[in-house]
Motif scaffolding. Structure first.
Motif, PDB file in Angstrom:
ATOM      1  N   PHE A   1       0.821  -1.204   0.000  1.00  0.00           N
ATOM      2  CA  PHE A   1       0.000   0.000   0.000  1.00  0.00           C
ATOM      3  C   PHE A   1       0.865   1.268   0.000  1.00  0.00           C
ATOM      4  CE2 PHE A   1      -2.276   3.486   1.955  1.00  0.00           C
ATOM      5  CZ  PHE A   1      -3.359   3.561   1.093  1.00  0.00           C
ATOM      6  N   PHE A   2       1.780   1.366   0.955  1.00  0.00           N
ATOM      7  CA  PHE A   2       2.561   2.599   1.054  1.00  0.00           C
ATOM      8  C   PHE A   2       3.549   2.738  -0.106  1.00  0.00           C
ATOM      9  CE2 PHE A   2       1.129   2.192   5.494  1.00  0.00           C
ATOM     10  CZ  PHE A   2       0.484   3.411   5.589  1.00  0.00           C
ATOM     11  N   GLY A   3       4.082   1.620  -0.562  1.00  0.00           N
ATOM     12  CA  GLY A   3       4.984   1.668  -1.713  1.00  0.00           C
ATOM     13  C   GLY A   3       4.265   2.208  -2.941  1.00  0.00           C
ATOM     14  N   THR A   4       3.078   1.680  -3.200  1.00  0.00           N
ATOM     15  CA  THR A   4       2.317   2.108  -4.371  1.00  0.00           C
ATOM     16  C   THR A   4       1.900   3.572  -4.241  1.00  0.00           C
ATOM     17  OG1 THR A   4       1.427  -0.109  -4.451  1.00  0.00           O
ATOM     18  CG2 THR A   4       0.378   1.529  -5.824  1.00  0.00           C
TER      19      THR A   4
ATOM     20  N   LEU B   1      -3.878   0.681  -9.492  1.00  0.00           N
ATOM     21  CA  LEU B   1      -4.201  -0.748  -9.484  1.00  0.00           C
ATOM     22  C   LEU B   1      -3.060  -1.583 -10.038  1.00  0.00           C
ATOM     23  CD1 LEU B   1      -7.921  -0.580 -10.515  1.00  0.00           C
ATOM     24  CD2 LEU B   1      -7.015  -1.649  -8.459  1.00  0.00           C
ATOM     25  N   LEU B   2      -2.516  -1.157 -11.184  1.00  0.00           N
ATOM     26  CA  LEU B   2      -1.436  -1.945 -11.787  1.00  0.00           C
ATOM     27  C   LEU B   2      -0.193  -1.944 -10.907  1.00  0.00           C
ATOM     28  CD1 LEU B   2      -1.476  -1.301 -15.617  1.00  0.00           C
ATOM     29  CD2 LEU B   2      -1.668  -3.466 -14.416  1.00  0.00           C
ATOM     30  N   ARG B   3       0.143  -0.769 -10.410  1.00  0.00           N
ATOM     31  CA  ARG B   3       1.326  -0.688  -9.553  1.00  0.00           C
ATOM     32  C   ARG B   3       1.104  -1.455  -8.259  1.00  0.00           C
ATOM     33  NH1 ARG B   3       5.563  -0.947 -11.346  1.00  0.00           N
ATOM     34  NH2 ARG B   3       6.247  -0.831  -9.221  1.00  0.00           N
ATOM     35  N   PHE B   4      -0.130  -1.472  -7.780  1.00  0.00           N
ATOM     36  CA  PHE B   4      -0.440  -2.224  -6.572  1.00  0.00           C
ATOM     37  C   PHE B   4      -0.104  -3.693  -6.797  1.00  0.00           C
ATOM     38  CE2 PHE B   4      -3.090  -4.332  -3.443  1.00  0.00           C
ATOM     39  CZ  PHE B   4      -2.945  -3.497  -2.340  1.00  0.00           C
ATOM     40  N   ILE B   5      -0.553  -4.206  -7.922  1.00  0.00           N
ATOM     41  CA  ILE B   5      -0.280  -5.612  -8.227  1.00  0.00           C
ATOM     42  C   ILE B   5       1.223  -5.845  -8.345  1.00  0.00           C
ATOM     43  CG2 ILE B   5      -0.535  -7.388  -9.989  1.00  0.00           C
ATOM     44  CD1 ILE B   5      -3.348  -6.301 -10.496  1.00  0.00           C
ATOM     45  N   TRP B   6       1.913  -4.919  -9.031  1.00  0.00           N
ATOM     46  CA  TRP B   6       3.337  -5.152  -9.245  1.00  0.00           C
ATOM     47  C   TRP B   6       4.166  -4.954  -7.986  1.00  0.00           C
ATOM     48  CZ3 TRP B   6       5.996  -8.113 -12.028  1.00  0.00           C
ATOM     49  CH2 TRP B   6       5.397  -8.595 -13.176  1.00  0.00           C
ATOM     50  N   THR B   7       3.733  -4.062  -7.124  1.00  0.00           N
ATOM     51  CA  THR B   7       4.452  -3.913  -5.860  1.00  0.00           C
ATOM     52  C   THR B   7       4.223  -5.149  -5.006  1.00  0.00           C
ATOM     53  OG1 THR B   7       3.928  -1.583  -6.022  1.00  0.00           O
ATOM     54  CG2 THR B   7       4.863  -2.309  -3.974  1.00  0.00           C
ATOM     55  N   PHE B   8       3.007  -5.655  -5.045  1.00  0.00           N
ATOM     56  CA  PHE B   8       2.696  -6.883  -4.329  1.00  0.00           C
ATOM     57  C   PHE B   8       3.598  -8.022  -4.813  1.00  0.00           C
ATOM     58  CE2 PHE B   8       0.294 -10.828  -3.923  1.00  0.00           C
ATOM     59  CZ  PHE B   8      -0.075 -10.786  -2.599  1.00  0.00           C
ATOM     60  N   ASN B   9       3.884  -8.041  -6.108  1.00  0.00           N
ATOM     61  CA  ASN B   9       4.699  -9.103  -6.705  1.00  0.00           C
ATOM     62  C   ASN B   9       6.195  -8.925  -6.516  1.00  0.00           C
ATOM     63  OD1 ASN B   9       2.465 -10.291  -7.702  1.00  0.00           O
ATOM     64  ND2 ASN B   9       2.666  -9.499  -9.771  1.00  0.00           N
ATOM     65  N   LYS B  10       6.617  -7.780  -6.007  1.00  0.00           N
ATOM     66  CA  LYS B  10       8.033  -7.416  -6.007  1.00  0.00           C
ATOM     67  C   LYS B  10       8.851  -8.326  -5.095  1.00  0.00           C
ATOM     68  CE  LYS B  10      10.397  -5.479  -8.249  1.00  0.00           C
ATOM     69  NZ  LYS B  10      10.215  -5.480  -9.686  1.00  0.00           N
TER      70      LYS B  10
ATOM     71  N   VAL C   1       3.685  -1.096 -17.251  1.00  0.00           N
ATOM     72  CA  VAL C   1       3.350  -0.674 -15.917  1.00  0.00           C
ATOM     73  C   VAL C   1       3.916  -1.784 -15.079  1.00  0.00           C
ATOM     74  CG1 VAL C   1       1.512   0.098 -14.440  1.00  0.00           C
ATOM     75  CG2 VAL C   1       1.354   0.379 -16.869  1.00  0.00           C
ATOM     76  N   LYS C   2       4.783  -2.513 -15.775  1.00  0.00           N
ATOM     77  CA  LYS C   2       5.401  -3.681 -15.170  1.00  0.00           C
ATOM     78  C   LYS C   2       6.769  -3.272 -14.698  1.00  0.00           C
ATOM     79  CE  LYS C   2       7.087  -8.116 -16.578  1.00  0.00           C
ATOM     80  NZ  LYS C   2       6.651  -9.313 -17.222  1.00  0.00           N
ATOM     81  N   GLY C   3       7.286  -3.973 -13.686  1.00  0.00           N
ATOM     82  CA  GLY C   3       8.661  -3.653 -13.385  1.00  0.00           C
ATOM     83  C   GLY C   3       9.103  -4.152 -12.066  1.00  0.00           C
TER      84      GLY C   3
END
Lengths: 428, 409
Positions: free
Chosen positions: A202-205, A358-367, B407-409
């Motif tokens: 959450f905070f990262g995104t 939303l997209l960044r949320f998913i990708w931060t979650f995946n990081k 929006v990937k990365g």
């Protein structure tokens, strides 16, 4: 030409087009099937299996040949000893057979009951059938031969022992267990991992989005050197994660890092702070004892730093597509800069902000990389993704790691459904 | 009367913010570039800020250069006056070289910032619009300085650390200056050791090989695929283009356990071939999605004209669509190269043999207590420079690649 044949011709063309399309997409489809979809399925499979990292090395039978006896005495038999061993400590081998060619001119005088000698194209071959070999089992088989005058010790050992067996493959066997899941959910860690993941995501995104919006706001104003600054602001995202992560680690190192030395030098802090290694700082505020998750915050700051350029780029692109006469009109009407931002820019970029969130949320979650390189998942920074690595490769329990990966996948499924539902149609 | 609506108040605010900000930045800069020990004292800077900020709104001179010269000199002398001749720390006097330079720099840059923020504000009451515009300018300037600093610092530290030696790093972690008088062999010692002892040339070549192969395979697969999705009619076309997006939301970390297991058993794991299979699979969906967008934008009449002239679809792709899509293909290629070059997880999991390490994998193995950290930083510089170089060279392409696909990365 009547209507029927016309339809046939267009039908044939359409069929050809369809065939071509499938042909063009087939390679991509197969590769994605093999490297993405199959592993996704396999991950479910593995998560139900009692399998550890060591099980990946396939079990095998080792056979060693030893020769004892005198070669100058033709009357005295020479002893050949085959020592065998099952390499696996967990799995039995079945249908174990090994073969060895004997040198020319030797005569077998004594042979174990597992073995027999067959003659194939002039070469005598010992074939031993061991049947089942239990885990860790070892044993030996002896055989006596009379040698001819030309036989040397080397002529026995130079032919290789060839073995064959069937072993149960741990990946394809049908042993299943629910232990992996019960381990993942019941451990006290689960809650702390979930918490760290939520905070981080959450905070990262949100942080990256806000900083990106701020940067876009700044760069959207014309000033000398703007193009250079714009390119420059993308550096954190473009540079390899490994390089920037390690320079952060070194920058904040408690013993030899510049930041700590600077804080002490300037009198801000008395002793060095282990930014990436300290779980929490406790302090009292208005008489309440509170703790501040230091390492997690640092990891979030890194995330914000590294990914704000992306949000910045998207928001800037959207802002520059807003017609400038809108701003001129607003200026004429006496709208202040803040009003222009709030009533003009924000309505135009709100769509892209939602999609980005939303997209960044998913990708931060995946990081995974960032946290793993900065803290290794220690000091309260273990998110689900780092936990996959921790379980599967640090504790060597592949099954448990796969179970965590399945949990991640379930979360993602929920997020994607939300994503599809809430994406404005024109912004995709 | 509301005092905060007076122009002079705004001027003082600008001074109170800019003077200490630049004072801190220049103090820190002075410490790391010269290694001198300085204690921070903000009092004189604050007083200078109040004075200069207040004066800026009172008197206006038309000529910009003259304004800057007068204002800077004013700042210079007031800082020296308020700090009793010791503008940076109590140890050093103003006429000592570095301090003199720092003070001059402080004066010019601080006055410039204050003056730009204040703009055309006058001493007296200011209308709401101009007041807000003033704060917007102030925040804008501070924001720009802040953004540039946060981006510069880590890269600066990376570069400077790589040029130092172990001894001086341990002695004073703050001294990030480089001794330009020392021989190049000494200065680039870490780099020389990396290439001689750690065989970084092989790593560099491995990374380049994997990245280029990934780009080629990705383009070979995604160009026809994107063409099909964009231009041809077939059932499930919508479904297909939607599922591409879904696939690119799947993270590598949930694929890594099965791929590790299967590749181990197939003997593909500890090999560059393995990476050359996995990387394209993760980049093709992105590339296909980016190119699809571009191909759909090309007019279909061109394809129809090609068909009328008797070209086959393959010929149309090669002779019409690809030449038209060169900018898009270039940005996809650069973007994919960047992903492959920077990739860490699979390289880390798959490669055990030092001969086939990629740069990412090699740098992780340097992160141990036995390897001095200037080597680690030098290795980071080696990994970063090619990407940044490519990025700066082809910025236009890459930026459009980033915005259209990632929006990937």
């Amino acid at each position: 030409m009547n209507a029927g044949t016309k339809k046939n011709i267009t039908g044939a063309l359409a069929r050809r087009e369809r065939r071509l399309a499938f042909g063009l997409l087939l390679p991509t489809f197969l590769l994605v099937l093999a490297i993405v979809l199959f592993p996704l399925f396999a991950n479910f499979w593995i998560s139900f299996k009692p399998i550890s990292l060591a099980d990946l090395r396939p079990p095998t039978i080792f056979v060693k040949e030893r020769i004892k006896g005198k070669f100058n005495d033709l009357q005295e038999p020479i002893k050949i000893e085959y020592r065998f061993r099952n390499s696996s400590i967990k799995y039995a081998l079945s249908d174990v057979v090994f073969k060895d060619d004997l040198p020319q001119g030797v005569e077998v005088v004594e042979i174990g009951k597992e073995c027999n000698v067959s003659k194939l194209s002039g070469v005598e071959t010992v074939v031993c059938e061991l049947g089942n070999v239990a885990p860790k089992e070892r044993g030996k088989i002896e055989l006596k031969v009379l040698s001819s005058s030309s036989t040397q010790k080397e002529s026995f050992t130079e032919t290789r022992v060839i073995s064959s067996f069937t072993a149960k493959n741990v990946l394809t066997s049908l042993d299943f267990t629910l232990e992996n899941y019960s381990k993942v959910f019941s451990s006290s860690e689960f809650i702390s991992v979930l918490k760290a993941t939520i905070y981080y995501t959450f905070f990262g995104t949100a942080g990256a989005l806000i900083l990106g919006l701020f940067a876009a706001q700044i760069i959207s104003k014309a000033f000398p050197g703007r193009a250079i600054v714009r390119g420059f602001l993308l550096f954190p995202y473009v540079a390899p994660v490994i390089a920037v992560a390690f320079s952060w680690v070194i920058l904040f190192d408690p013993f030899s890092g510049s930041v700590n030395a600077m804080l002490i030098e300037l009198g801000v802090s008395e002793k060095p702070i282990n930014f990436f290694g300290k779980r929490a700082i406790s302090f009292s505020f208005l008489g309440l004892q509170m703790s501040f998750p230091l390492a997690l915050t640092m990891v979030i700051i890194f995330e914000v730093w590294r990914y704000f350029p992306l949000s910045f780029l998207f928001i800037l692109a959207r802002m520059q597509s807003i017609p400038s006469d809108l701003y001129e009109a607003a200026e004429m009407d006496g709208a202040t800069p803040f009003q222009q931002f709030w009533y003009l820019s924000i309505p135009h970029i709100i769509g892209i902000l939602a999609v980005l969130f939303l997209l960044r949320f998913i990708w931060t979650f995946n990081k995974f990389d960032d946290i793993f390189l900065l803290t290794g998942g220690n000091a309260g920074t273990r998110t689900f993704t780092v936990n996959v690595y921790e379980q599967a490769f640090a504790i060597s329990n592949l099954g448990a790691g796969a179970a965590v990966a399945v949990v991640i996948f379930m979360f993602l499924l929920v997020f994607s459904i939300l994503f599809i539902k809430f994406t404005p149609k024109d912004e995709s | 009367m509301a005092f905060w609506r007076l122009g002079i108040f705004s001027g003082i605010i600008a001074g109170l913010i800019w003077a200490p900000v630049w004072h801190v930045i220049i103090t820190v800069g002075l410490i790391i570039s010269s290694g001198i020990s300085i204690e921070l004292q903000l009092g004189p800077a604050l007083l200078t800020g109040i004075l200069v900020g207040g004066l800026t709104v009172i008197k206006k001179v038309e000529n910009k250069l003259i304004t800057l010269i007068i204002g800077s000199s004013l700042t210079f002398f007031s800082l020296i006056l308020f700090s009793i001749g010791k503008p940076f720390g109590s140890e050093l006097l103003v006429y000592q070289g570095p301090i003199f330079i720092a003070t001059s720099l402080f004066s010019v840059i601080t006055f410039f910032s204050i003056n730009n923020s204040v703009g055309t504000l006058n001493f007296g009451l200011v209308k709401k619009y101009f007041l807000e515009a003033f704060y917007a300018r102030l925040v804008w300037g501070l924001g720009l300085v802040f953004l540039i600093l946060i981006v510069v610092i880590p890269f600066y530290v990376m570069l400077m650390t790589s040029l130092k030696n172990q001894q001086s790093l341990l002695k004073n972690p703050l001294d990030l200056s480089i001794d330009l008088t020392s021989s190049p062999g000494k200065l680039f010692n870490s780099y020389i050791e990396l290439f001689v002892e750690y065989d970084f040339l092989t790593l560099l070549l491995n990374s380049a090989f994997v990245s280029i192969v990934t780009v080629i395979i990705t383009l070979l697969f995604s160009i026809p695929g994107a063409y099909a999705v964009a231009k041809l009619r077939f059932p499930a076309r919508q479904w297909f283009s939607g599922s591409i997006l879904m696939i690119y939301l799947i993270p590598a970390i949930i694929l890594v356990i099965p791929l590790y297991s299967v590749f181990s058993q197939l003997g593909l794991r500890n090999s560059l071939l393995g990476l050359c299979i996995v990387y394209p699979a993760t980049t093709i969906p992105v590339a296909l999605y980016m190119l699809k967008g571009y191909f759909s934008g090309l007019p279909s009449e061109l394809d129809d004209a090609g068909l009328m002239d008797g070209l086959t679809r393959w010929q149309i792709i090669i002779k019409i669509s690809i030449p038209l899509a060169i900018p898009a293909i270039a940005s996809v290629a650069l973007y994919v190269f960047m992903i492959a070059w920077n990739e860490f997880l699979f390289a880390f999991m798959f490669l055990d043999d030092i001969k086939i390490f990629t740069l990412s994998r090699g740098i992780v193995s340097l992160n141990s207590t036995e390897v001095p950290r200037q080597h680690l930083m030098a290795a980071s510089v080696v990994a970063t420079v090619p990407v940044l170089f490519i990025f700066l060279w082809f910025e236009k392409f890459l930026v459009s690649g980033l915005t259209s696909g990632s929006v990937k990365g």
